[in-house]
Write a protein that holds these residues in place. Sequence first.
Motif, PDB file in Angstrom:
ATOM      1  N   LEU A   1      19.395   9.639  11.726  1.00  0.00           N
ATOM      2  CA  LEU A   1      20.003  10.326  10.586  1.00  0.00           C
ATOM      3  C   LEU A   1      18.877  10.969   9.785  1.00  0.00           C
ATOM      4  O   LEU A   1      17.934  10.284   9.384  1.00  0.00           O
ATOM      5  N   THR A   2      18.975  12.279   9.579  1.00  0.00           N
ATOM      6  CA  THR A   2      18.006  12.985   8.750  1.00  0.00           C
ATOM      7  C   THR A   2      18.772  13.776   7.695  1.00  0.00           C
ATOM      8  O   THR A   2      19.992  13.916   7.782  1.00  0.00           O
ATOM      9  N   ASP A   3      18.038  14.316   6.740  1.00  0.00           N
ATOM     10  CA  ASP A   3      18.680  15.140   5.727  1.00  0.00           C
ATOM     11  C   ASP A   3      19.299  16.395   6.344  1.00  0.00           C
ATOM     12  O   ASP A   3      20.273  16.921   5.836  1.00  0.00           O
ATOM     13  N   GLY A   4      18.748  16.852   7.459  1.00  0.00           N
ATOM     14  CA  GLY A   4      19.241  18.069   8.105  1.00  0.00           C
ATOM     15  C   GLY A   4      20.390  17.875   9.067  1.00  0.00           C
ATOM     16  O   GLY A   4      21.064  18.831   9.430  1.00  0.00           O
ATOM     17  N   GLY A   5      20.622  16.658   9.519  1.00  0.00           N
ATOM     18  CA  GLY A   5      21.698  16.413  10.474  1.00  0.00           C
ATOM     19  C   GLY A   5      21.571  15.052  11.125  1.00  0.00           C
ATOM     20  O   GLY A   5      20.699  14.254  10.795  1.00  0.00           O
ATOM     21  N   ILE A   6      22.450  14.815  12.082  1.00  0.00           N
ATOM     22  CA  ILE A   6      22.485  13.559  12.826  1.00  0.00           C
ATOM     23  C   ILE A   6      22.129  13.901  14.271  1.00  0.00           C
ATOM     24  O   ILE A   6      22.716  14.809  14.864  1.00  0.00           O
ATOM     25  N   TYR A   7      21.192  13.170  14.844  1.00  0.00           N
ATOM     26  CA  TYR A   7      20.751  13.427  16.212  1.00  0.00           C
ATOM     27  C   TYR A   7      21.051  12.212  17.068  1.00  0.00           C
ATOM     28  O   TYR A   7      20.618  11.110  16.772  1.00  0.00           O
ATOM     29  N   ARG A   8      21.818  12.442  18.118  1.00  0.00           N
ATOM     30  CA  ARG A   8      22.201  11.396  19.071  1.00  0.00           C
ATOM     31  C   ARG A   8      21.321  11.562  20.291  1.00  0.00           C
ATOM     32  O   ARG A   8      21.384  12.578  20.976  1.00  0.00           O
ATOM     33  N   ARG A   9      20.468  10.574  20.543  1.00  0.00           N
ATOM     34  CA  ARG A   9      19.512  10.669  21.652  1.00  0.00           C
ATOM     35  C   ARG A   9      19.783   9.601  22.692  1.00  0.00           C
ATOM     36  O   ARG A   9      20.075   8.456  22.370  1.00  0.00           O
ATOM     37  N   THR A  10      19.677  10.011  23.937  1.00  0.00           N
ATOM     38  CA  THR A  10      19.650   9.083  25.063  1.00  0.00           C
ATOM     39  C   THR A  10      18.392   9.433  25.849  1.00  0.00           C
ATOM     40  O   THR A  10      17.761  10.455  25.577  1.00  0.00           O
ATOM     41  N   PRO A  11      18.014   8.636  26.827  1.00  0.00           N
ATOM     42  CA  PRO A  11      16.816   8.982  27.596  1.00  0.00           C
ATOM     43  C   PRO A  11      16.924  10.331  28.324  1.00  0.00           C
ATOM     44  O   PRO A  11      15.915  10.941  28.665  1.00  0.00           O
ATOM     45  N   TRP A  12      18.160  10.823  28.525  1.00  0.00           N
ATOM     46  CA  TRP A  12      18.339  12.025  29.313  1.00  0.00           C
ATOM     47  C   TRP A  12      18.683  13.269  28.507  1.00  0.00           C
ATOM     48  O   TRP A  12      18.548  14.369  28.986  1.00  0.00           O
ATOM     49  N   ARG A  13      19.172  13.105  27.294  1.00  0.00           N
ATOM     50  CA  ARG A  13      19.568  14.292  26.520  1.00  0.00           C
ATOM     51  C   ARG A  13      19.576  13.983  25.023  1.00  0.00           C
ATOM     52  O   ARG A  13      19.499  12.832  24.611  1.00  0.00           O
ATOM     53  N   GLU A  14      19.704  15.049  24.253  1.00  0.00           N
ATOM     54  CA  GLU A  14      19.810  14.927  22.804  1.00  0.00           C
ATOM     55  C   GLU A  14      20.847  15.915  22.319  1.00  0.00           C
ATOM     56  O   GLU A  14      20.917  17.049  22.787  1.00  0.00           O
ATOM     57  N   SER A  15      21.672  15.476  21.376  1.00  0.00           N
ATOM     58  CA  SER A  15      22.649  16.376  20.767  1.00  0.00           C
ATOM     59  C   SER A  15      22.577  16.192  19.258  1.00  0.00           C
ATOM     60  O   SER A  15      22.128  15.159  18.766  1.00  0.00           O
TER      61      SER A  15
END
Length: 180
Positions: free
Chosen positions: A67-81
């Motif tokens: 969670l950042t001020d700019g958005g939410i980043y969902r990370r797995t070892p294979w991708r990021e959204s």
Amino acid sequence: MTMVRAGVVPTQRALLYGALGIGVTTLVCAAIVTGFGPNRVFTGLLAGVVAGIAILVALFGRDVVVLTDGGIYRRTPWRESSIDWGRVVAGRFALDERARWSLALDLSGGDERHGELVLLSIPPVIRPVSGAYDMRKREQVQEIREMLRRQRVPVTVLPEIAGGLHRHWQIAPPTRGVEP
């Protein structure tokens, strides 16, 4: 920029990571024993365990929600959204299907499973902080709450959860069951 790490690794992915860790341990051990002979079983096991643990740390360390001020980043070892804060409808701190306390965000639109993103899942708080795990989870709850408060995400908290957090971890309950 403020950054808060959260997230829960789903059981299926955790099992996959465990299988990969065991597989790497086995392969490294077998390679050393094959290359240097049966007298190197202990060395092979030691090197395999170190490699297996390194793989597990890398996989679990990468599988996270940030969670950042700019958005939410969902990370797995294979991708990021990424998920824009505008998609977050509300948050809720409730019981999950395993009777654990779960802090999740409800999302509008998108392809997230059931329109929710689980940030935290902890066993019910029934005593004061008693170790490193409790301390880290307490800090994580506070960091996530502060980030959601800054982003003006309303959070509904079940009364028994609010009471337990306040009584045992000294985390102030939200006013009227919803945090502004």
